[in-house]
Design a protein around this motif. Sequence first.
Motif, PDB file in Angstrom:
ATOM      1  N   LYS A 220       0.810  -1.225   0.000  1.00  0.00           N
ATOM      2  CA  LYS A 220       0.000   0.000   0.000  1.00  0.00           C
ATOM      3  C   LYS A 220       0.836   1.264   0.000  1.00  0.00           C
ATOM      4  N   GLY A 221       2.151   1.110  -0.142  1.00  0.00           N
ATOM      5  CA  GLY A 221       3.038   2.270  -0.122  1.00  0.00           C
ATOM      6  C   GLY A 221       3.687   2.432   1.237  1.00  0.00           C
ATOM      7  N   ALA A 222       4.859   3.050   1.253  1.00  0.00           N
ATOM      8  CA  ALA A 222       5.601   3.219   2.499  1.00  0.00           C
ATOM      9  C   ALA A 222       6.641   4.314   2.303  1.00  0.00           C
ATOM     10  N   GLN A 223       7.256   4.700   3.411  1.00  0.00           N
ATOM     11  CA  GLN A 223       8.380   5.613   3.340  1.00  0.00           C
ATOM     12  C   GLN A 223       9.624   4.834   2.940  1.00  0.00           C
TER      13      GLN A 223
ATOM     14  N   PRO B 145       4.030   4.897  -3.760  1.00  0.00           N
ATOM     15  CA  PRO B 145       2.583   4.760  -3.947  1.00  0.00           C
ATOM     16  C   PRO B 145       2.070   3.347  -3.687  1.00  0.00           C
ATOM     17  N   ASP B 146       0.782   3.255  -3.464  1.00  0.00           N
ATOM     18  CA  ASP B 146       0.086   1.972  -3.439  1.00  0.00           C
ATOM     19  C   ASP B 146       0.224   1.356  -4.831  1.00  0.00           C
TER      20      ASP B 146
ATOM     21  N   ARG C 101      -9.958  -5.301  -5.678  1.00  0.00           N
ATOM     22  CA  ARG C 101     -10.468  -5.690  -4.367  1.00  0.00           C
ATOM     23  C   ARG C 101      -9.955  -4.835  -3.216  1.00  0.00           C
ATOM     24  N   THR C 102      -9.275  -3.772  -3.537  1.00  0.00           N
ATOM     25  CA  THR C 102      -8.716  -2.928  -2.481  1.00  0.00           C
ATOM     26  C   THR C 102      -8.893  -1.459  -2.826  1.00  0.00           C
ATOM     27  N   THR C 103      -8.857  -0.642  -1.810  1.00  0.00           N
ATOM     28  CA  THR C 103      -8.987   0.801  -1.977  1.00  0.00           C
ATOM     29  C   THR C 103      -7.704   1.454  -1.528  1.00  0.00           C
TER      30      THR C 103
END
Length: 284
Positions: free
Chosen positions: A210-213, A220-221, A280-282
Amino acid sequence: MWKWVRRISLGLGVLLLIAVAAVYVASEVIIRRTVRNAVPPIFASTDPAAVTRGAYQARIRGCDGCHTRNLQGEKWLDQAIQGRVWTSNLTQSVRHYSDPELARAIRAGVRADGTALWMMPSESWTTLSDQDTADIIAWLRSHPAAGEPTPRPRFGPLLRLAVVIGKLRPATAMVEDARSAPAIDVGPAFGRGRYLAVTSCAECHGSSLKGAQANGQQTPDLVIASTYSRPEFAKFMRTGVAPDGGKRGWMSEIASEHFGQATDRDLADIHAYLVERAKRTTPE
């Protein structure tokens, strides 16, 4: 008046020394803490085919990105106020590990002596299969010892403070976080793609994708990958060139370095999973 100024200054100096000592002791407890993770019964083959497979598996997961192409490591940081950080010279350090200990280091972030590794992205590989892990170890062991052993991290005042307040965490803690936040499972038909995506992309995009630092910026996701057609995705991953002909900063560099030689099947499976995941994800 000056007498009181001197007393106050002395008092503040004493408090500062106490604070520095407290940070040192607290950080040292964390740094020296040992864990009791069992070593997995994983052993590398000496078959040249295993070495070839391991070279590919290591490349798409970026092992020679941090440790350099010759696996001799490099200096990342060397400042008195912060500390000293080198990536390990793997041609030297693997000689001090058994195969099971190396597997534990890769997947759980634990040194042979039981202390935690630092700045090692084991959270990306906690689900790495036994076979792929064994092949990577075979590849590592195929390199003759070269260069000088690189030093272990030295924690300066700022790094120690970061350890105490939780801004810098050991690989073992990051592994636990990853296990508690897995990427969504969209079914067995996409299982291989999910496995490849998690073990190849989680270092930058997080275990949930889902993204991270990462590297000082927010990634980004990976729902973004669903906007690419399969040929566009394959081209981007191999060359770093996006469908509009442009580059995407650091991602373009990483993509071409890690996935330049990726197989059609691997890229197709990763893309298929990311497309199905996006349905299936937001994004957060």
